[in-house]
Design an enzyme around this catalytic site. Structure first.
Site, PDB file in Angstrom:
ATOM      1  N   GLY A  41       0.887  -1.162   0.000  1.00 28.06           N
ATOM      2  CA  GLY A  41       0.000   0.000   0.000  1.00 28.06           C
ATOM      3  C   GLY A  41       0.925   1.212   0.000  1.00 28.06           C
ATOM      4  CB  ALA A  42       1.025   4.252  -2.076  1.00 30.53           C
ATOM      5  CB  SER A  44       1.431   0.901   4.793  1.00 30.20           C
ATOM      6  OG  SER A  44       1.193   0.102   3.679  1.00 30.20           O
ATOM      7  NE  ARG A 113      -7.299  -0.550  -3.831  1.00 31.40           N
ATOM      8  CZ  ARG A 113      -6.139   0.122  -3.926  1.00 31.40           C
ATOM      9  NH1 ARG A 113      -5.490   0.195  -5.076  1.00 31.40           N
ATOM     10  NH2 ARG A 113      -5.648   0.719  -2.885  1.00 31.40           N
ATOM     11  CB  ALA A 263      10.647   2.730  -7.327  1.00 34.64           C
ATOM     12  CG  ASP A 265       4.998   4.012  -2.428  1.00 35.67           C
ATOM     13  OD1 ASP A 265       4.430   5.038  -2.869  1.00 35.67           O
ATOM     14  OD2 ASP A 265       4.576   2.858  -2.644  1.00 35.67           O
TER      15      ASP A 265
HETATM   16  O1  KDG Z   1       3.165   2.410  -4.858  1.00 40.03           O
HETATM   17  C1  KDG Z   1       3.003   1.029  -4.618  1.00 40.03           C
HETATM   18  C2  KDG Z   1       1.549   0.754  -4.560  1.00 40.03           C
HETATM   19  O2  KDG Z   1       1.025   0.960  -5.825  1.00 40.03           O
HETATM   20  C3  KDG Z   1       1.219  -0.642  -4.154  1.00 40.03           C
HETATM   21  O3  KDG Z   1       1.720  -0.948  -2.891  1.00 40.03           O
HETATM   22  C4  KDG Z   1      -0.250  -0.901  -4.147  1.00 40.03           C
HETATM   23  O4  KDG Z   1      -1.112   0.942  -2.957  1.00 40.03           O
HETATM   24  C5  KDG Z   1      -1.109   0.291  -3.962  1.00 40.03           C
HETATM   25  C6  KDG Z   1      -1.938   0.689  -5.084  1.00 40.03           C
HETATM   26  O5  KDG Z   1      -3.006   1.188  -4.794  1.00 40.03           O
HETATM   27  O6  KDG Z   1      -1.567   0.528  -6.237  1.00 40.03           O
END
Ligand code: KDG
Length: 332
Positions: A41-42, A44, A113, A263, A265
């Protein structure tokens, strides 16, 4: 210098984390027999990147009251992130997504999601205590794309954070699979006036403003509100624009890219690890710190391309400093 008492929490961030499944042997999803499970998750990713660099971070979200939600909370806690404000929703699930390596370029991503606990975030969820004793708030353009009220909620949180004296950063993190281009463009642009640091990639800048040069993008984004615009240039490095300075840092060379996801993040974590303090300085001192921040960010982004998960291989501060100083690490 901007007035603000010493913050106990350096950075607060808000966004959805999911359980990520990847084929254990890199086969395409259709042929994979076994999947490796991890957390992604971007926001986190940024949170865990920052705690590894010695920063204190609070992550806010909604997860399902289910085993996947537990795994996410435990993972973040294990990495030293404060999850006390995250909510477990008994009515909606934790989201999952699958990542599939491709023979060239970025991996394919399949999201499951819709209707997730985090997609139900609304302005009514926003709490003053999210920002208690905190210095900086980081958001991305993923959360606004998730649900009916999430854009409104993120904008309200940005405004509240600022009203409480926090500085705000915003990474547009464009995810075309989550919304229409038109809505994405309008919403992301409308968020710019509520941030201090805006950090798009070059392609995102073009998506938002149309064709242009880096300098034009820098100037036009600054006109919309932020005091620092950082454009990520991939292997070429990054460039930052302020009202009176342009600062560049070369990319950190790697031999081979394994996985590009995460990358951006990692870059944000590296950049913010320096700038959360620097943002409180006067503009000339801030500019001095920008080069250090970009160099850290470039190395962090490059390291994130060297392993398959989003954040697991990110360095601790001592390791990052060794890499930046060009010193070989003693491992045995
Ligand atoms: O930046 C990485 C994210 O793209 C990945 O962890 C998943 O959060 C995400 C997403 O919504 O794409």
């Amino acid at each position: 210098m901007r007035e603000h008492g010493a913050a106990k929490t350096d950075v607060v961030t808000l966004g959805e984390s999911m359980i990520l499944f990847q084929s254990a042997d890199d086969k395409s999803i259709a042929y994979a027999g076994q999947f490796a499970k991890s957390v992604a998750g971007a926001e986190s990713n940024v949170a865990m990147g920052l705690t590894r660099l010695g920063r204190s971070v609070r992550w806010i979200s909604r997860v399902g009251k289910d085993p996947f939600g537990e795994v996410i909370l435990q993972t973040l806690r294990g990495e030293g992130v404060d999850v006390a404000c995250a909510v477990q929703d008994a009515e909606a699930p934790t989201a999952v997504y699958f990542k599939e390596m491709t023979w060239s370029g970025d991996p394919n991503v399949y999201y499951y999601r819709k209707g997730s606990a985090a997609s139900r975030l609304s302005p009514a969820d926003i709490r003053d205590e999210w920002f208690a004793d905190a210095g900086h708030f980081h958001v991305t353009g993923i959360t606004p794309a998730l649900g009916e009220h999430t854009a409104e909620a993120v904008i309200q949180a940005m405004k509240l954070a600022r009203s409480k004296g926090l500085t705000v950063s915003f990474d547009p993190n464009l995810r075309r699979k989550l919304w229409t281009e038109e809505t994405a463009r309008t919403t992301l642009l409308s968020m710019l006036e509520h941030c201090d640091i805006f950090m798009p990639g070059l392609e995102e800048a073009e998506f938002l403003l149309g064709p242009g040069t880096e300098e034009e993008y820098g100037r036009r984004f600054l006109e919309r509100g932020p005091s620092i615009v950082v454009i990520k240039l991939g292997a070429q490095g990054s460039i930052a624009f302020t009202a009176d300075a342009v600062v560049e840092a070369e990319g950190h060379k790697v031999d081979q890219v394994v996985d590009t996801v995460g990358a951006g993040d990692a870059f944000a974590a590296g950049f913010l690890s320096v700038m959360v303090d620097a943002l409180r300085l006067d503009p000339p001192q801030q500019t001095e710190q920008l080069h250090t921040a970009l160099k850290r960010a470039n190395v962090m982004g490059a390291i994130a391309t060297q392993f398959r998960g989003d954040w697991e291989g990110l360095p601790k501060l001592e390791e990052l400093e060794l890499i930046l100083s060009g010193t070989q690490q003693v491992t045995r």
